[in-house]
Design an enzyme around this catalytic site. Structure first.
Site, short mmCIF file in Angstrom:
data_model
loop_
_atom_site.label_atom_id
_atom_site.label_comp_id
_atom_site.label_asym_id
_atom_site.label_seq_id
_atom_site.Cartn_x
_atom_site.Cartn_y
_atom_site.Cartn_z
N LYS A 188 0.88 -1.09 0.35
CA LYS A 188 -0.48 -0.08 0.08
C LYS A 188 0.77 1.09 0.42
O LYS A 188 1.16 2.74 -0.67
CB LYS A 188 -0.60 -0.44 0.85
CG LYS A 188 -1.85 -1.31 1.55
CD LYS A 188 -3.06 -0.92 2.16
CE LYS A 188 -4.01 -2.16 2.03
NZ LYS A 188 -5.02 -2.54 3.12
N GLN A 239 -4.96 -2.25 9.78
CA GLN A 239 -4.43 -2.84 9.03
C GLN A 239 -5.05 -4.18 10.32
O GLN A 239 -4.66 -4.10 11.60
CB GLN A 239 -2.53 -3.62 8.60
CG GLN A 239 -2.74 -4.75 7.90
CD GLN A 239 -3.50 -4.79 6.97
OE1 GLN A 239 -3.29 -3.63 5.82
NE2 GLN A 239 -3.90 -5.91 6.25
N ASP A 262 -11.03 2.68 4.44
CA ASP A 262 -11.14 1.74 4.27
C ASP A 262 -13.17 1.05 3.91
O ASP A 262 -13.26 -0.30 3.32
CB ASP A 262 -10.78 -0.29 4.91
CG ASP A 262 -9.46 -0.78 4.87
OD1 ASP A 262 -9.28 -0.54 3.63
OD2 ASP A 262 -9.34 -0.89 5.76
#
Ligand code: NAP
Length: 293
Positions: A52, A96, A119
């Site tokens: 990412k 994460q 997200d």
């Protein structure tokens, strides 16, 4: 049969984003800034976060990696998220997963300011998606919608069967495929581990989206000719043929299903690369204040 090239589409989207970033830079405006919070040092999470950060560099975004020890307490993590929420230089951030067991994942998701929830996991983002309001769509389902769109796969009036009902893939996928949009307008069936006679549903499906985490679950006898197959599954299985000692398997028995399919995503190189493109897309949206002013 057409193999859907997720790597190419992901690169195309990243190139389009890079062009926008160049134009932002040329006007001396603030460049988009994504932060990623990594708690602990899980090997797979390290790889995902590194990818990412690398993608941010590729498109010209600013990125910040916030590393925290596996022993970080829930309170410490929540405090860090508050800092990120209040940092005007950060447009969006992700935490994460998986998180260490002593941390409540849902408490963490709810602590993310919805306008920075790139997200798309916050309950407000999910609710807005269900109501068809502007929001950040969750990365993997949004990536799949992009694949269907860019390959001009007809979805309207089709029967879409989604295998799996997780909060990050199956459930949002079913919402996106059923909504009054293009891609969308499908009649959707969602199957899970308690579904009786699952094969009866898959055999009637025009589009099958498989997100189970069960390697090679979907076999040729379970699909009709001409079906569109989107394989989300990624499972590492030991292999003595690779340097790493493992290979990746999808949820579809590719070699036997592909000849019956009109379109199919491979693993790797199908859905996987799209997740990052979606995250960058959401971050650009956040920096342009397209969802929240
Ligand atoms: P998950 O949270 O474990 O959910 C799996 C779902 O599959 C559950 O709804 C479960 O049903 C259902 N299921 C399990 N066994 C089944 C069976 N035999 N028959 C029917 N349904 C069954 O998994 P996830 O997070 O959605 O991930 C699914 C897969 O996608 C994994 O391989 C993951 O690594 C991969 N993934 C890939 C990406 C990407 O970027 N490509 C992103 C996210 C996930 P119940 O609800 O009844 O338990």
């Amino acid at each position: 049969m057409t193999i859907i090239d997720g790597k190419k589409i992901s690169n195309d989207i990243q190139d389009e984003i890079a062009i926008e970033v160049n134009s932002i830079k040329s006007k001396n405006e603030r460049i988009p800034h994504l932060a990623a919070v990594l708690v602990g040092n899980d090997g797979a999470s390290e790889t995902y976060v590194a990818a990412k950060v690398k993608a941010c560099e590729r498109v010209g975004f600013k990125s910040t990696l916030v590393r925290m020890l596996a022993t970080t307490s829930e309170d410490e993590l929540l405090k860090k998220l508050e800092e990120l929420n209040n940092d005007d230089d950060i447009d969006g951030y992700i935490v994460q997963s998986p998180l260490p067991k002593h941390i409540d994942e849902y408490k963490v998701i709810e602590a993310i300011l919805p306008k920075k929830d790139v997200d798309g996991f916050h309950p407000q983002s999910v609710g807005r998606m269900a109501l068809d309001l502007p929001t950040y769509l969750p990365a993997t389902p949004f990536g799949i919608v992009q694949l269907l769109d860019r390959y001009k796969i007809e979805t309207s009036g089709k029967h879409c069967v989604v295998l799996g009902r997780s909060h990050i893939v199956g459930s949002p996928m079913s919402i996106l495929m059923a909504r009054n949009a293009n891609p969308g307008n499908c009649t959707v069936t969602i199957c899970h581990s308690r579904t009786a006679n699952l094969k009866e549903f898959t055999l009637k499906a025009d589009i099958i989206i498989v997100a189970l985490g069960k390697p090679e679950f979907l076999t040729a006898d379970m699909v009709k000719d001409g079906v569109v197959v989107i394989d989300v599954g990624i499972t590492r299985v030991p292999s003595d043929k690779t340097k790493t000692g493992f290979r990746l398997l999808g949820d579809v028995k590719y070699d036997e299903v592909a000849p019956k399919a009109s379109f199919i995503t491979p693993v790797p190189g199908g859905v996987g690369p799209m997740t990052i493109a979606s995250l960058l897309f959401n971050t650009l949206k956040a920096s342009k204040k397209e969802v929240y002013k």
